[in-house]
Design a protein around this motif. Structure first.
Motif, short mmCIF file in Angstrom:
data_model
loop_
_atom_site.label_atom_id
_atom_site.label_comp_id
_atom_site.label_asym_id
_atom_site.label_seq_id
_atom_site.Cartn_x
_atom_site.Cartn_y
_atom_site.Cartn_z
N ALA A 41 25.13 -22.73 -11.51
CA ALA A 41 23.90 -22.28 -12.16
C ALA A 41 22.78 -22.15 -11.14
O ALA A 41 21.99 -21.20 -11.18
CB ALA A 41 23.50 -23.26 -13.26
N ALA A 42 22.71 -23.09 -10.20
CA ALA A 42 21.68 -23.04 -9.15
C ALA A 42 21.87 -21.80 -8.29
O ALA A 42 20.91 -21.12 -7.93
CB ALA A 42 21.74 -24.30 -8.30
N ALA A 43 23.12 -21.50 -7.96
CA ALA A 43 23.41 -20.31 -7.14
C ALA A 43 23.01 -19.04 -7.87
O ALA A 43 22.48 -18.10 -7.27
CB ALA A 43 24.88 -20.28 -6.78
N MET A 44 23.22 -19.01 -9.19
CA MET A 44 22.87 -17.83 -9.97
C MET A 44 21.35 -17.62 -10.02
O MET A 44 20.89 -16.50 -10.22
CB MET A 44 23.44 -17.95 -11.39
N SER A 45 20.58 -18.68 -9.82
CA SER A 45 19.12 -18.55 -9.84
C SER A 45 18.61 -17.81 -8.61
O SER A 45 17.49 -17.33 -8.61
CB SER A 45 18.47 -19.94 -9.91
N GLY A 46 19.44 -17.75 -7.56
CA GLY A 46 19.03 -17.09 -6.33
C GLY A 46 18.20 -17.98 -5.43
O GLY A 46 17.75 -17.56 -4.37
N LEU A 47 17.98 -19.22 -5.82
CA LEU A 47 17.20 -20.17 -5.03
C LEU A 47 18.14 -21.18 -4.38
O LEU A 47 19.25 -21.41 -4.87
CB LEU A 47 16.20 -20.90 -5.93
N LYS A 48 17.68 -21.81 -3.30
CA LYS A 48 18.51 -22.81 -2.62
C LYS A 48 17.98 -24.21 -2.95
O LYS A 48 16.80 -24.49 -2.76
CB LYS A 48 18.46 -22.60 -1.11
N PHE A 49 18.87 -25.03 -3.46
CA PHE A 49 18.53 -26.42 -3.78
C PHE A 49 19.43 -27.32 -2.96
O PHE A 49 20.63 -27.11 -2.89
CB PHE A 49 18.73 -26.69 -5.28
N ASP A 50 18.85 -28.34 -2.34
CA ASP A 50 19.62 -29.25 -1.49
C ASP A 50 20.41 -30.28 -2.28
O ASP A 50 21.28 -30.94 -1.72
CB ASP A 50 18.70 -29.96 -0.51
N SER A 51 20.11 -30.43 -3.56
CA SER A 51 20.82 -31.43 -4.36
C SER A 51 20.74 -31.06 -5.84
O SER A 51 19.92 -30.23 -6.25
CB SER A 51 20.21 -32.81 -4.16
N ARG A 52 21.58 -31.70 -6.62
CA ARG A 52 21.54 -31.50 -8.06
C ARG A 52 20.22 -32.02 -8.62
O ARG A 52 19.65 -31.44 -9.53
CB ARG A 52 22.72 -32.19 -8.73
N GLU A 82 29.49 -39.12 -2.88
CA GLU A 82 30.50 -38.14 -3.24
C GLU A 82 29.88 -36.94 -3.94
O GLU A 82 30.25 -35.79 -3.69
CB GLU A 82 31.58 -38.76 -4.13
N GLU A 83 28.92 -37.19 -4.84
CA GLU A 83 28.27 -36.09 -5.55
C GLU A 83 27.46 -35.22 -4.59
O GLU A 83 27.45 -34.00 -4.70
CB GLU A 83 27.37 -36.63 -6.66
N ILE A 84 26.80 -35.84 -3.65
CA ILE A 84 26.01 -35.09 -2.67
C ILE A 84 26.94 -34.25 -1.79
O ILE A 84 26.67 -33.08 -1.53
CB ILE A 84 25.15 -36.05 -1.82
N LYS A 85 28.04 -34.85 -1.37
CA LYS A 85 29.01 -34.12 -0.56
C LYS A 85 29.57 -32.93 -1.34
O LYS A 85 29.67 -31.82 -0.82
CB LYS A 85 30.15 -35.06 -0.14
N ARG A 86 29.91 -33.15 -2.60
CA ARG A 86 30.45 -32.08 -3.45
C ARG A 86 29.42 -30.97 -3.63
O ARG A 86 29.75 -29.79 -3.57
CB ARG A 86 30.87 -32.66 -4.81
N TRP A 87 28.15 -31.31 -3.85
CA TRP A 87 27.08 -30.32 -4.01
C TRP A 87 26.98 -29.45 -2.76
O TRP A 87 26.89 -28.23 -2.85
CB TRP A 87 25.75 -31.00 -4.28
N ARG A 88 27.01 -30.09 -1.60
CA ARG A 88 26.88 -29.35 -0.33
C ARG A 88 28.08 -28.43 -0.11
O ARG A 88 27.92 -27.31 0.35
CB ARG A 88 26.70 -30.31 0.84
N GLU A 89 29.26 -28.92 -0.46
CA GLU A 89 30.46 -28.07 -0.35
C GLU A 89 30.35 -26.85 -1.26
O GLU A 89 30.64 -25.73 -0.85
CB GLU A 89 31.73 -28.86 -0.72
N LEU A 90 29.94 -27.07 -2.49
CA LEU A 90 29.80 -25.96 -3.44
C LEU A 90 28.72 -24.98 -3.00
O LEU A 90 28.89 -23.77 -3.11
CB LEU A 90 29.50 -26.50 -4.84
N ALA A 91 27.61 -25.50 -2.49
CA ALA A 91 26.53 -24.63 -2.02
C ALA A 91 27.02 -23.78 -0.85
O ALA A 91 26.70 -22.59 -0.76
CB ALA A 91 25.32 -25.46 -1.61
N GLU A 92 27.81 -24.38 0.03
CA GLU A 92 28.36 -23.65 1.17
C GLU A 92 29.33 -22.56 0.70
O GLU A 92 29.31 -21.45 1.19
CB GLU A 92 29.07 -24.63 2.13
N GLU A 93 30.18 -22.91 -0.27
CA GLU A 93 31.12 -21.93 -0.85
C GLU A 93 30.37 -20.74 -1.39
O GLU A 93 30.71 -19.60 -1.13
CB GLU A 93 31.88 -22.57 -2.03
#
Length: 174
Positions: free
Chosen positions: A39-50, A155-166
Protein backbone atom coordinates in the motif's frame (compact mmCIF):
# COMPACT_ATOMS: atom_id res chain seq x y z
CA UNK A 1 -19.02 -32.33 30.23
CA UNK A 2 -16.24 -30.85 28.09
CA UNK A 3 -14.40 -32.96 25.60
CA UNK A 4 -11.09 -31.77 24.19
CA UNK A 5 -10.12 -32.82 20.68
CA UNK A 6 -6.51 -33.25 19.67
CA UNK A 7 -5.28 -32.91 16.09
CA UNK A 8 -4.51 -36.62 16.07
CA UNK A 9 -8.23 -37.31 16.73
CA UNK A 10 -9.22 -35.73 13.40
CA UNK A 11 -9.43 -37.59 10.08
CA UNK A 12 -6.39 -36.88 7.84
CA UNK A 13 -8.22 -34.43 5.56
CA UNK A 14 -9.50 -32.27 8.44
CA UNK A 15 -6.22 -32.58 10.34
CA UNK A 16 -4.34 -31.16 7.31
CA UNK A 17 -6.85 -28.30 7.08
CA UNK A 18 -6.51 -27.51 10.80
CA UNK A 19 -2.70 -27.64 10.63
CA UNK A 20 -2.72 -25.24 7.65
CA UNK A 21 -4.94 -22.81 9.57
CA UNK A 22 -2.72 -23.00 12.65
CA UNK A 23 0.40 -22.46 10.52
CA UNK A 24 -1.26 -19.43 8.91
CA UNK A 25 -1.84 -17.76 12.29
CA UNK A 26 1.87 -17.20 12.82
CA UNK A 27 2.22 -15.53 9.43
CA UNK A 28 -0.51 -12.95 9.93
CA UNK A 29 1.80 -10.36 11.48
CA UNK A 30 4.25 -10.70 8.60
CA UNK A 31 1.37 -10.49 6.15
CA UNK A 32 0.32 -7.15 7.61
CA UNK A 33 3.83 -5.87 6.91
CA UNK A 34 3.53 -7.07 3.31
CA UNK A 35 0.10 -5.49 2.86
CA UNK A 36 1.26 -2.19 4.36
CA UNK A 37 4.47 -2.17 2.27
CA UNK A 38 2.50 -2.72 -0.93
CA UNK A 39 0.00 0.00 0.00
CA UNK A 40 2.88 2.36 0.81
CA UNK A 41 4.48 1.63 -2.57
CA UNK A 42 1.18 2.36 -4.33
CA UNK A 43 1.11 5.80 -2.69
CA UNK A 44 4.25 6.72 -4.63
CA UNK A 45 5.95 7.92 -1.43
CA UNK A 46 8.93 6.36 0.35
CA UNK A 47 8.49 5.32 3.96
CA UNK A 48 11.38 3.91 6.00
CA UNK A 49 9.10 1.84 8.23
CA UNK A 50 5.57 0.62 8.71
CA UNK A 51 5.25 3.02 11.65
CA UNK A 52 6.00 5.98 9.35
CA UNK A 53 3.47 4.77 6.79
CA UNK A 54 0.79 4.20 9.43
CA UNK A 55 1.40 7.66 10.92
CA UNK A 56 1.10 9.23 7.48
CA UNK A 57 -2.11 7.37 6.60
CA UNK A 58 -3.69 7.56 10.06
CA UNK A 59 -2.74 11.09 11.12
CA UNK A 60 -1.29 13.25 8.34
CA UNK A 61 -3.74 12.42 5.54
CA UNK A 62 -6.90 12.96 7.65
CA UNK A 63 -5.55 16.29 8.97
CA UNK A 64 -4.75 17.40 5.42
CA UNK A 65 -8.29 16.43 4.41
CA UNK A 66 -9.76 18.51 7.25
CA UNK A 67 -7.54 21.47 6.37
CA UNK A 68 -5.61 21.34 9.66
CA UNK A 69 -2.30 20.67 7.89
CA UNK A 70 -1.58 23.05 5.00
CA UNK A 71 1.92 21.82 4.12
CA UNK A 72 3.91 18.69 4.87
CA UNK A 73 7.32 17.34 4.00
CA UNK A 74 8.70 13.83 4.37
CA UNK A 75 12.29 13.36 5.58
CA UNK A 76 13.34 17.00 5.94
CA UNK A 77 17.08 17.24 6.53
CA UNK A 78 18.61 19.80 8.87
CA UNK A 79 22.31 20.68 8.91
CA UNK A 80 23.55 20.68 12.50
CA UNK A 81 27.26 21.20 11.84
CA UNK A 82 28.92 21.88 8.47
CA UNK A 83 31.92 19.88 7.25
CA UNK A 84 35.20 21.43 8.21
CA UNK A 85 38.67 20.94 9.52
CA UNK A 86 40.24 21.51 12.91
CA UNK A 87 44.01 21.24 13.50
CA UNK A 88 44.38 18.95 10.51
CA UNK A 89 41.43 16.73 11.49
CA UNK A 90 38.74 16.53 8.83
CA UNK A 91 35.27 16.86 10.30
CA UNK A 92 32.28 15.51 8.42
CA UNK A 93 29.02 17.39 8.41
CA UNK A 94 26.39 16.31 10.92
CA UNK A 95 22.74 16.27 9.91
CA UNK A 96 19.44 15.43 11.50
CA UNK A 97 16.71 13.96 9.31
CA UNK A 98 13.23 13.85 10.79
CA UNK A 99 10.38 11.79 9.41
CA UNK A 100 7.89 14.63 8.87
CA UNK A 101 7.68 18.42 8.99
CA UNK A 102 4.05 19.46 9.30
CA UNK A 103 2.81 23.03 8.96
CA UNK A 104 -0.62 23.65 10.43
CA UNK A 105 -3.20 26.22 9.32
CA UNK A 106 -2.45 28.36 12.38
CA UNK A 107 1.26 28.54 11.41
CA UNK A 108 2.48 25.98 13.96
CA UNK A 109 5.30 23.77 12.72
CA UNK A 110 5.63 20.26 14.10
CA UNK A 111 8.56 17.92 13.56
CA UNK A 112 7.60 14.26 13.91
CA UNK A 113 10.04 11.42 14.49
CA UNK A 114 8.72 7.84 14.25
CA UNK A 115 11.17 5.27 15.66
CA UNK A 116 10.91 1.69 16.72
CA UNK A 117 12.39 0.67 20.05
CA UNK A 118 14.84 -1.52 18.16
CA UNK A 119 16.11 1.20 15.79
CA UNK A 120 16.30 3.70 18.63
CA UNK A 121 18.65 1.35 20.51
CA UNK A 122 20.75 0.64 17.39
CA UNK A 123 21.28 4.31 16.50
CA UNK A 124 23.50 5.18 19.42
CA UNK A 125 24.07 8.75 18.28
CA UNK A 126 20.34 9.45 17.81
CA UNK A 127 19.74 10.95 21.29
CA UNK A 128 22.65 13.36 20.80
CA UNK A 129 21.62 14.38 17.27
CA UNK A 130 18.03 14.85 18.50
CA UNK A 131 19.17 17.04 21.39
CA UNK A 132 21.39 19.18 19.19
CA UNK A 133 18.53 19.56 16.67
CA UNK A 134 16.13 20.56 19.44
CA UNK A 135 18.53 23.10 20.98
CA UNK A 136 19.92 24.65 17.79
CA UNK A 137 16.94 24.54 15.44
CA UNK A 138 13.55 23.50 16.87
CA UNK A 139 13.51 25.46 20.14
CA UNK A 140 14.77 28.78 18.67
CA UNK A 141 12.20 28.48 15.84
CA UNK A 142 9.40 27.66 18.30
CA UNK A 143 8.63 24.35 16.60
CA UNK A 144 6.79 21.52 18.28
CA UNK A 145 8.59 18.15 18.39
CA UNK A 146 6.79 14.80 18.62
CA UNK A 147 8.54 11.46 18.97
CA UNK A 148 6.51 8.30 18.40
CA UNK A 149 8.02 5.02 19.55
CA UNK A 150 6.65 1.92 17.81
CA UNK A 151 6.95 -1.72 18.81
CA UNK A 152 8.26 -2.91 15.43
CA UNK A 153 10.68 -5.78 15.89
CA UNK A 154 14.00 -6.31 14.18
CA UNK A 155 12.37 -8.92 11.92
CA UNK A 156 9.51 -6.60 10.92
CA UNK A 157 11.93 -3.80 10.09
CA UNK A 158 14.08 -6.16 8.04
CA UNK A 159 11.00 -7.45 6.20
CA UNK A 160 9.80 -3.87 5.49
CA UNK A 161 13.19 -2.93 4.01
CA UNK A 162 13.25 -6.08 1.87
CA UNK A 163 9.76 -5.36 0.54
CA UNK A 164 10.60 -1.70 -0.11
CA UNK A 165 13.70 -2.79 -2.04
CA UNK A 166 11.64 -5.31 -4.06
CA UNK A 167 9.09 -2.68 -4.97
CA UNK A 168 11.69 -0.05 -5.90
CA UNK A 169 13.67 -2.52 -8.04
CA UNK A 170 10.46 -3.58 -9.80
CA UNK A 171 9.72 0.05 -10.50
CA UNK A 172 13.18 0.53 -12.05
CA UNK A 173 12.94 -2.57 -14.21
CA UNK A 174 9.27 -2.41 -15.07
Amino acid sequence: MAYRLELSDLPPRYRAQAEAQLAGRGKKRGDTVTVAARAAAMSGLKFDSRGEYEYYVGTVVPKIGRGEIVKWEAHPCFLLFPAGEYNGVKLRSVQYTADFRLTYADGTVEIVEVKSKFVRRMQRDYPVRRRVFLELIARPAGWKFTEIITADSKEEIKRWRELAEEVSSCGKNG
